[in-house]
Design a protein around this motif. Structure first.
Motif, short mmCIF file in Angstrom:
data_model
loop_
_atom_site.label_atom_id
_atom_site.label_comp_id
_atom_site.label_asym_id
_atom_site.label_seq_id
_atom_site.Cartn_x
_atom_site.Cartn_y
_atom_site.Cartn_z
N ILE A 164 -7.11 30.77 -19.11
CA ILE A 164 -8.50 31.03 -18.70
C ILE A 164 -9.13 29.77 -18.15
N TYR A 165 -8.90 28.64 -18.83
CA TYR A 165 -9.48 27.38 -18.40
C TYR A 165 -8.93 26.95 -17.03
N SER A 166 -7.66 27.28 -16.78
CA SER A 166 -7.06 26.96 -15.48
C SER A 166 -7.71 27.78 -14.37
N ALA A 167 -7.89 29.08 -14.62
CA ALA A 167 -8.57 29.92 -13.64
C ALA A 167 -10.00 29.44 -13.41
N ARG A 168 -10.62 28.95 -14.47
CA ARG A 168 -11.99 28.45 -14.36
C ARG A 168 -12.06 27.20 -13.48
N GLN A 169 -11.05 26.36 -13.52
CA GLN A 169 -11.04 25.17 -12.67
C GLN A 169 -11.00 25.57 -11.19
N VAL A 170 -10.21 26.58 -10.86
CA VAL A 170 -10.16 27.05 -9.47
C VAL A 170 -11.53 27.58 -9.06
N ARG A 171 -12.14 28.39 -9.95
CA ARG A 171 -13.47 28.93 -9.64
C ARG A 171 -14.49 27.82 -9.45
N ARG A 172 -14.46 26.82 -10.30
CA ARG A 172 -15.43 25.74 -10.20
C ARG A 172 -15.24 24.94 -8.91
N TYR A 173 -14.00 24.74 -8.50
CA TYR A 173 -13.76 24.00 -7.27
C TYR A 173 -14.44 24.69 -6.09
N MET A 179 0.84 -1.20 0.00
CA MET A 179 0.00 0.00 0.00
C MET A 179 0.88 1.25 0.00
N SER A 180 0.33 2.36 -0.43
CA SER A 180 1.11 3.57 -0.68
C SER A 180 1.50 4.29 0.60
N ARG A 181 2.79 4.53 0.74
CA ARG A 181 3.30 5.33 1.86
C ARG A 181 3.20 6.82 1.55
N VAL A 182 3.31 7.16 0.27
CA VAL A 182 3.24 8.56 -0.16
C VAL A 182 2.08 8.72 -1.14
N VAL A 183 1.22 9.68 -0.88
CA VAL A 183 0.12 10.00 -1.80
C VAL A 183 0.36 11.40 -2.36
N LEU A 184 0.31 11.51 -3.68
CA LEU A 184 0.53 12.77 -4.38
C LEU A 184 -0.81 13.35 -4.81
N VAL A 185 -0.89 14.67 -4.79
CA VAL A 185 -2.12 15.36 -5.21
C VAL A 185 -1.73 16.45 -6.20
N HIS A 186 -2.20 16.35 -7.43
CA HIS A 186 -1.82 17.28 -8.50
C HIS A 186 -2.65 18.57 -8.44
N GLY A 187 -2.30 19.50 -9.32
CA GLY A 187 -3.00 20.77 -9.38
C GLY A 187 -3.87 20.90 -10.62
N ILE A 188 -4.01 22.13 -11.11
CA ILE A 188 -4.91 22.41 -12.21
C ILE A 188 -4.33 21.96 -13.56
N ALA A 189 -5.20 21.98 -14.57
CA ALA A 189 -4.82 21.75 -15.97
C ALA A 189 -4.23 20.35 -16.22
N GLN A 190 -4.79 19.33 -15.59
CA GLN A 190 -4.37 17.95 -15.81
C GLN A 190 -5.50 17.10 -16.38
N GLN A 191 -6.48 17.76 -16.99
CA GLN A 191 -7.72 17.07 -17.37
C GLN A 191 -7.55 16.06 -18.49
N PHE A 192 -6.47 16.13 -19.26
CA PHE A 192 -6.29 15.18 -20.35
C PHE A 192 -5.24 14.12 -20.02
N LYS A 193 -4.88 14.03 -18.74
CA LYS A 193 -3.91 13.03 -18.32
C LYS A 193 -4.62 12.00 -17.45
N GLY A 194 -3.86 11.21 -16.72
CA GLY A 194 -4.42 10.20 -15.83
C GLY A 194 -3.45 9.93 -14.71
N ALA A 195 -3.85 9.11 -13.76
CA ALA A 195 -3.02 8.86 -12.59
C ALA A 195 -1.66 8.27 -12.98
N GLN A 196 -1.65 7.29 -13.86
CA GLN A 196 -0.39 6.65 -14.24
C GLN A 196 0.48 7.58 -15.09
#
Length: 287
Positions: free
Chosen positions: A132-141, A1-18
């Motif tokens: 603009i899309y990045s700023a929009r993600q923050v607003r939506r959150y 099981m994972s000892r370290v958990v990472l949390v990404h930021g904005i503008a990652q919508q076209f990627k994935g965990a791996q």
């Protein structure tokens, strides 16, 4: 099981965990290596991925929708872009990028901000619509409760009894903070925030849950140690020190990431980041 958990930021919508892990994991190991920390196997690191929740659907064309300054919503989106541009210009010696380009439906102040950002080293190569899309993600959150809850649930699902350290970048630091506050029952954890906007007044800090009181935010109960790392030129981490708002127990550290001040890789490869992560890992390793 994972000892370290990472949390990404904005503008990652076209990627994935791996996909993100393939980018983050080597940099994470490099930083820990500089700190003479333990070698982490790939199975000991996990990514709390939520980018797909921002993936556009139902519009014509591919990728991010066509956006210009006229599409920037008043309030949080507009203020974020203005603050990012002011900080980017300040970091580059107050360079004046000239007047805004006249466009239909475009406020001069917003267009001027986009001009400054697009020509700055900080946002070099980033299109206006992505900014603009990045700023929009923050607003939506902050304005869509259901989305906010779904994002936090991704981190909740990634944290297990084996988790010792959470490393959170950019908007991910907001996700991590709020999720940790919502789970006081979680075991002793180390939090490392990098390029964090948590301390930005009005736009971020005053929108946090639980709501800050008298200029001070609640300490997340599961966190035994918290290191916050920021580059002085990072336009997203406008408030470089979190201690004044989140408590003197935070260790605030300044690093130099080069031209890409907000990029996650130079944050992760910094020896101070490796030291902060190693401190959390060594605790359980010695037990």
């Amino acid at each position: 099981m994972s000892r370290v958990v990472l949390v990404h930021g904005i503008a990652q919508q076209f990627k994935g965990a791996q996909t993100l892990l393939a980018h983050w994991y080597p940099a994470l190991c490099d930083g820990i290596g500089l700190a003479d920390g333990p070698q982490l196997g790939a199975t000991e690191v996990d990514m709390a991925f939520y980018g797909d929740l921002f993936r556009p659907a139902g519009h014509r064309g591919l990728g991010i929708p066509e956006l210009d300054a006229g599409d920037v919503e008043a309030g949080l989106e507009r203020e974020l872009l203005l603050q990012w541009s002011e900080e980017a210009v300040r970091a580059e010696g107050g360079i004046d990028y000239g007047p805004a380009t006249p466009r239909m439906r475009t406020a001069d102040t917003v267009q001027r901000a986009l001009n400054a950002l697009s020509r700055s080293a900080f946002f070099a190569g980033v299109s206006e619509r992505l900014m603009i899309y990045s700023a929009r993600q923050v607003r939506r959150y902050f304005t869509e409760p259901e989305l906010r809850a779904r994002i936090q649930d991704r981190l909740s699902c990634a944290v297990t009894a084996s988790t010792e350290v959470i490393v959170a970048h950019s908007l991910g630091s907001v996700v991590a903070y709020e999720t940790l506050c919502a789970h006081p029952e979680w075991p002793d954890l180390t939090l490392v925030t990098i390029g964090s906007p948590l301390g930005v007044p009005r736009l971020v800090f005053d929108r946090l849950l639980p709501q800050p009181s008298a200029g001070s935010a609640r300490w997340p109960a599961p966190v035994s140690r918290w290191t916050n790392i920021a580059d002085r030129g990072d336009a997203v981490a406008l408030a470089k020190e979190l201690g004044p708002r989140f408590g003197s127990r935070i260790k605030d550290v300044v690093v130099h990431n080069g031209a890409k001040a907000h990029d996650v890789s130079p944050y992760l490869t910094a020896d101070v980041t490796g030291q902060a992560i190693t401190a959390g890992l060594k605790r359980s390793s010695s037990e």
